[in-house]
Design a protein around this motif. Structure first.
Motif, PDB file in Angstrom:
ATOM      1  N   MET A  29      18.687  11.588   1.252  1.00 24.45           N
ATOM      2  CA  MET A  29      19.570  10.939   2.209  1.00 24.45           C
ATOM      3  C   MET A  29      18.772  10.214   3.306  1.00 24.45           C
ATOM      4  O   MET A  29      19.092   9.079   3.683  1.00 24.45           O
ATOM      5  CB  MET A  29      20.505  11.964   2.855  1.00 24.45           C
ATOM      6  N   VAL A  30      17.740  10.840   3.804  1.00 29.38           N
ATOM      7  CA  VAL A  30      16.927  10.226   4.865  1.00 29.38           C
ATOM      8  C   VAL A  30      16.282   8.939   4.367  1.00 29.38           C
ATOM      9  O   VAL A  30      16.244   7.923   5.060  1.00 29.38           O
ATOM     10  CB  VAL A  30      15.864  11.228   5.359  1.00 29.38           C
ATOM     11  N   GLY A  31      15.783   8.973   3.121  1.00 34.53           N
ATOM     12  CA  GLY A  31      15.170   7.771   2.562  1.00 34.53           C
ATOM     13  C   GLY A  31      16.168   6.641   2.410  1.00 34.53           C
ATOM     14  O   GLY A  31      15.861   5.470   2.720  1.00 34.53           O
ATOM     15  N   ILE A  32      17.377   6.940   1.961  1.00 36.71           N
ATOM     16  CA  ILE A  32      18.412   5.917   1.797  1.00 36.71           C
ATOM     17  C   ILE A  32      18.804   5.340   3.159  1.00 36.71           C
ATOM     18  O   ILE A  32      18.960   4.122   3.317  1.00 36.71           O
ATOM     19  CB  ILE A  32      19.640   6.513   1.081  1.00 36.71           C
ATOM     20  N   LEU A  33      18.959   6.231   4.156  1.00 38.89           N
ATOM     21  CA  LEU A  33      19.288   5.766   5.499  1.00 38.89           C
ATOM     22  C   LEU A  33      18.221   4.836   6.051  1.00 38.89           C
ATOM     23  O   LEU A  33      18.515   3.795   6.673  1.00 38.89           O
ATOM     24  CB  LEU A  33      19.471   6.954   6.439  1.00 38.89           C
ATOM     25  N   LEU A  34      16.962   5.180   5.846  1.00 40.50           N
ATOM     26  CA  LEU A  34      15.861   4.347   6.336  1.00 40.50           C
ATOM     27  C   LEU A  34      15.922   2.962   5.716  1.00 40.50           C
ATOM     28  O   LEU A  34      15.778   1.936   6.410  1.00 40.50           O
ATOM     29  CB  LEU A  34      14.525   5.029   6.020  1.00 40.50           C
ATOM     30  N   VAL A  35      16.136   2.895   4.407  1.00 38.79           N
ATOM     31  CA  VAL A  35      16.215   1.604   3.719  1.00 38.79           C
ATOM     32  C   VAL A  35      17.396   0.788   4.237  1.00 38.79           C
ATOM     33  O   VAL A  35      17.271  -0.408   4.535  1.00 38.79           O
ATOM     34  CB  VAL A  35      16.319   1.816   2.195  1.00 38.79           C
ATOM     35  N   LEU A  36      18.556   1.411   4.370  1.00 41.13           N
ATOM     36  CA  LEU A  36      19.755   0.683   4.777  1.00 41.13           C
ATOM     37  C   LEU A  36      19.665   0.187   6.214  1.00 41.13           C
ATOM     38  O   LEU A  36      20.010  -0.967   6.509  1.00 41.13           O
ATOM     39  CB  LEU A  36      20.988   1.572   4.602  1.00 41.13           C
ATOM     40  N   VAL A  37      19.226   1.059   7.124  1.00 31.40           N
ATOM     41  CA  VAL A  37      19.180   0.665   8.537  1.00 31.40           C
ATOM     42  C   VAL A  37      18.142  -0.426   8.759  1.00 31.40           C
ATOM     43  O   VAL A  37      18.402  -1.433   9.445  1.00 31.40           O
ATOM     44  CB  VAL A  37      18.878   1.893   9.427  1.00 31.40           C
ATOM     45  N   LEU A  38      16.950  -0.272   8.171  1.00 27.62           N
ATOM     46  CA  LEU A  38      15.914  -1.299   8.339  1.00 27.62           C
ATOM     47  C   LEU A  38      16.358  -2.619   7.716  1.00 27.62           C
ATOM     48  O   LEU A  38      16.176  -3.699   8.319  1.00 27.62           O
ATOM     49  CB  LEU A  38      14.605  -0.811   7.704  1.00 27.62           C
ATOM     50  N   SER A  39      16.962  -2.552   6.537  1.00 34.52           N
ATOM     51  CA  SER A  39      17.455  -3.774   5.900  1.00 34.52           C
ATOM     52  C   SER A  39      18.520  -4.443   6.756  1.00 34.52           C
ATOM     53  O   SER A  39      18.510  -5.668   6.944  1.00 34.52           O
ATOM     54  CB  SER A  39      18.034  -3.447   4.519  1.00 34.52           C
ATOM     55  N   ALA A  86      28.417   5.792   5.714  1.00 33.94           N
ATOM     56  CA  ALA A  86      29.073   6.421   4.577  1.00 33.94           C
ATOM     57  C   ALA A  86      28.142   7.381   3.853  1.00 33.94           C
ATOM     58  O   ALA A  86      28.591   8.392   3.298  1.00 33.94           O
ATOM     59  CB  ALA A  86      29.573   5.336   3.618  1.00 33.94           C
ATOM     60  N   VAL A  87      26.848   7.098   3.854  1.00 33.93           N
ATOM     61  CA  VAL A  87      25.884   7.993   3.205  1.00 33.93           C
ATOM     62  C   VAL A  87      25.900   9.364   3.867  1.00 33.93           C
ATOM     63  O   VAL A  87      25.926  10.407   3.195  1.00 33.93           O
ATOM     64  CB  VAL A  87      24.458   7.383   3.249  1.00 33.93           C
ATOM     65  N   VAL A  88      25.881   9.362   5.201  1.00 32.74           N
ATOM     66  CA  VAL A  88      25.908  10.651   5.927  1.00 32.74           C
ATOM     67  C   VAL A  88      27.191  11.407   5.610  1.00 32.74           C
ATOM     68  O   VAL A  88      27.184  12.622   5.349  1.00 32.74           O
ATOM     69  CB  VAL A  88      25.769  10.411   7.439  1.00 32.74           C
ATOM     70  N   ASP A  89      28.321  10.678   5.643  1.00 33.42           N
ATOM     71  CA  ASP A  89      29.607  11.335   5.363  1.00 33.42           C
ATOM     72  C   ASP A  89      29.658  11.834   3.915  1.00 33.42           C
ATOM     73  O   ASP A  89      30.148  12.936   3.647  1.00 33.42           O
ATOM     74  CB  ASP A  89      30.742  10.338   5.619  1.00 33.42           C
ATOM     75  N   HIS A  90      29.147  11.018   2.996  1.00 28.24           N
ATOM     76  CA  HIS A  90      29.191  11.381   1.579  1.00 28.24           C
ATOM     77  C   HIS A  90      28.326  12.613   1.301  1.00 28.24           C
ATOM     78  O   HIS A  90      28.674  13.449   0.458  1.00 28.24           O
ATOM     79  CB  HIS A  90      28.713  10.193   0.742  1.00 28.24           C
ATOM     80  N   TRP A  91      27.213  12.752   2.014  1.00 22.87           N
ATOM     81  CA  TRP A  91      26.303  13.880   1.758  1.00 22.87           C
ATOM     82  C   TRP A  91      26.781  15.185   2.405  1.00 22.87           C
ATOM     83  O   TRP A  91      26.537  16.251   1.877  1.00 22.87           O
ATOM     84  CB  TRP A  91      24.911  13.521   2.280  1.00 22.87           C
ATOM     85  N   TYR A  92      27.461  15.062   3.599  1.00 25.97           N
ATOM     86  CA  TYR A  92      27.733  16.277   4.370  1.00 25.97           C
ATOM     87  C   TYR A  92      29.217  16.598   4.542  1.00 25.97           C
ATOM     88  O   TYR A  92      29.643  17.727   4.324  1.00 25.97           O
ATOM     89  CB  TYR A  92      27.091  16.170   5.759  1.00 25.97           C
ATOM     90  N   ARG A  93      30.021  15.654   4.963  1.00 26.15           N
ATOM     91  CA  ARG A  93      31.370  16.005   5.414  1.00 26.15           C
ATOM     92  C   ARG A  93      32.479  15.627   4.438  1.00 26.15           C
ATOM     93  O   ARG A  93      33.477  16.325   4.336  1.00 26.15           O
ATOM     94  CB  ARG A  93      31.632  15.332   6.773  1.00 26.15           C
ATOM     95  N   ASN A  94      32.345  14.492   3.804  1.00 27.80           N
ATOM     96  CA  ASN A  94      33.408  13.981   2.917  1.00 27.80           C
ATOM     97  C   ASN A  94      34.744  13.832   3.643  1.00 27.80           C
ATOM     98  O   ASN A  94      35.815  14.088   3.090  1.00 27.80           O
ATOM     99  CB  ASN A  94      33.602  14.907   1.703  1.00 27.80           C
ATOM    100  N   SER A  95      34.687  13.451   4.936  1.00 29.53           N
ATOM    101  CA  SER A  95      35.914  13.229   5.700  1.00 29.53           C
ATOM    102  C   SER A  95      36.628  11.949   5.279  1.00 29.53           C
ATOM    103  O   SER A  95      37.831  11.807   5.505  1.00 29.53           O
ATOM    104  CB  SER A  95      35.587  13.173   7.202  1.00 29.53           C
ATOM    105  N   PHE A  96      35.879  11.023   4.694  1.00 30.15           N
ATOM    106  CA  PHE A  96      36.456   9.772   4.204  1.00 30.15           C
ATOM    107  C   PHE A  96      36.418   9.806   2.683  1.00 30.15           C
ATOM    108  O   PHE A  96      35.354   9.976   2.080  1.00 30.15           O
ATOM    109  CB  PHE A  96      35.674   8.573   4.763  1.00 30.15           C
ATOM    110  N   GLU A  97      37.572   9.609   2.082  1.00 32.22           N
ATOM    111  CA  GLU A  97      37.689   9.793   0.629  1.00 32.22           C
ATOM    112  C   GLU A  97      36.790   8.836  -0.145  1.00 32.22           C
ATOM    113  O   GLU A  97      36.240   9.199  -1.190  1.00 32.22           O
ATOM    114  CB  GLU A  97      39.144   9.600   0.218  1.00 32.22           C
ATOM    115  N   ARG A  98      36.625   7.616   0.363  1.00 30.73           N
ATOM    116  CA  ARG A  98      35.852   6.605  -0.367  1.00 30.73           C
ATOM    117  C   ARG A  98      34.449   6.405   0.202  1.00 30.73           C
ATOM    118  O   ARG A  98      33.849   5.358   0.041  1.00 30.73           O
ATOM    119  CB  ARG A  98      36.589   5.258  -0.339  1.00 30.73           C
ATOM    120  N   SER A  99      33.917   7.404   0.875  1.00 31.33           N
ATOM    121  CA  SER A  99      32.588   7.236   1.486  1.00 31.33           C
ATOM    122  C   SER A  99      31.516   7.014   0.427  1.00 31.33           C
ATOM    123  O   SER A  99      30.557   6.250   0.635  1.00 31.33           O
ATOM    124  CB  SER A  99      32.246   8.454   2.347  1.00 31.33           C
ATOM    125  N   GLY A 100      31.635   7.637  -0.737  1.00 35.34           N
ATOM    126  CA  GLY A 100      30.657   7.424  -1.799  1.00 35.34           C
ATOM    127  C   GLY A 100      30.672   5.995  -2.290  1.00 35.34           C
ATOM    128  O   GLY A 100      29.619   5.368  -2.519  1.00 35.34           O
TER     129      GLY A 100
END
Length: 405
Positions: free
Chosen positions: A1-11, A51-65
């Motif tokens: 998750m951290v690696g994906i976040l780094l790629v997305l935020v920097l991009s 959405a990555v954070v939500d998809h990995w931990y909370r799933n509060s949003f149904e379509r976060s994945g």
């Protein structure tokens, strides 16, 4: 998750910065559309990071994945486009950066996909993704493949020779010449240099038909002629190399002519009434650069070939006097402005006894002495929209005015 976040935020940060810059300052409409695409990709990447954070931990949003997958795909497409752009640039740093971001985005797409993302209505989602991709690819293809190959934009020079006027003392005469540049195209042009020159020509007549070997000798001179000078083959006329009698700019360097606009001026060629020439040959040319391909700083005088310490490229003919002008070139979009080294346009006015001409070329600072291949010079000319327009010779006999001596 951290690696994906780094790629997305920097991009997202980089895509947003370049996109906003392109929207504000790109010289073409497709360039600004590219900026809008980059900004849109940045926004989707930011939402994907959330959405990555939500998809990995909370799933509060149904379509976060699904949103996380969309963010990584958007980042991949935009980074891939910018990677291609940097491959043609000069910056190794940006090339490495976007190679890493493209590889990271591809890895992020695979990593999110492997989390078993649920895609509702897969056909509709695939259709939306396909349409978005086609629009982005179409705009990119138009800007990078179609536009550079459009060479049709070329203004027209018209020269009109007026009636010679005899001076009051009847010892000299003048020939008025009107020169007009008509830009009938849909793009504007910067003027790098516009030259007009007049050649005095001696054309004695042979009392009998000339021999075949003399015709052949005349034809061989065509390949040896400097500048634009040409002569016809004639049974009786004996054409000799012309001599430069006048040369001058007829448009200021650095100004521009907008689409569907024109520029006109009048100049005068003066000669003594007892001139040895039988006719005048008039030539006009202009070196231009398309406004949709570059931005141009004022083209200013930088020296001449006969001054001490003047920097004249080794490939410029040394027996000809040259006047030098130079100006800074700016890329037509923010992406190229960051990935390309600064470039300058240098314009040489060359003067010799048998003519005058203007040479313009674009080089990086310090590359003035380099001799590029014809193919590389052609690609540079296409990239920056360099165009040279020539007209002439306009021949004007002087026998009528000389008869008034």
């Amino acid at each position: 998750m951290v690696g994906i976040l780094l790629v997305l935020v920097l991009s997202a940060l980089l895509l947003g910065g370049f996109g906003i810059g392109n929207i504000r300052s790109a010289l073409t409409y497709p360039g600004r559309v590219t900026g809008a695409f980059l900004v849109g990709s940045a926004l989707i990447a930011f939402l994907g990071a959330w959405a990555v954070v939500d998809h990995w931990y909370r799933n509060s949003f149904e379509r976060s994945g699904l949103l996380a997958l969309a963010g990584t795909v958007a980042a991949l497409l935009a980074n891939l486009m910018l990677l291609y752009e940097t491959l043609d640039g000069d910056s190794i740093g940006y090339r490495v950066l976007w190679s890493l971001l493209t590889a990271g985005s591809l890895w992020a797409v695979i990593a999110v996909w492997r989390t078993s993302v649920v895609i509702p209505a897969p056909k509709q989602v695939a259709a939306v993704a396909l349409i978005t991709t086609l629009v982005a690819v179409g705009n990119w293809s138009y800007q990078h493949l179609y536009q550079p190959n459009q060479r049709g934009a070329r203004p027209l020079i018209k020269v009109t020779v007026g009636k010679p006027l005899l001076g009051q003392n009847r010892k000299a005469f003048s020939v008025p010449v009107d020169i007009k540049l008509e830009n009938r195209s849909d793009v504007g042009f910067y003027v790098l240099g516009a030259e007009f020159h007049a050649m005095g020509e001696r054309v004695p007549l042979s009392p009998r038909d000339r021999l075949r070997k003399q015709w052949r000798a005349d034809a061989e001179q065509w390949g040896k002629a400097q500048f634009q000078e040409t002569h016809p083959l004639s049974r009786r006329e004996i054409h000799q190399p012309g001599e430069l009698v006048a040369a001058q700019p007829w448009m200021p360097a650095g100004i521009y002519v907008e689409a569907h606009d024109e520029f006109s001026t009048r100049t005068v060629v003066q000669l003594p009434i007892d001139t040895p020439y039988d006719q005048l040959a008039l030539y006009a040319s202009v070196s231009l650069a398309r406004k949709d391909r570059l931005g141009l700083e004022q083209v200013a005088w930088r020296g001449n070939s006969w001054s001490h310490g003047s920097k004249v490229p080794k490939w410029i003919q040394k027996d000809l006097d040259s006047v030098i002008f130079r100006g800074r070139v700016y890329e037509n979009n923010v992406i190229d402005a960051h990935t390309m080294d600064p470039r300058y346009v240098t314009v040489f006015w060359r003067f010799g006894p048998h003519g005058a001409d203007v040479l313009g070329f674009i080089r990086r600072d310090g590359e003035e002495d380099l001799v590029f291949s014809r193919e590389k010079d052609r690609r540079l000319a296409e990239r920056y929209g360099l165009v040279k327009v020539q007209t002439g010779p306009y021949e004007r006999t002087l026998w009528d005015i000389k008869a008034q001596q």
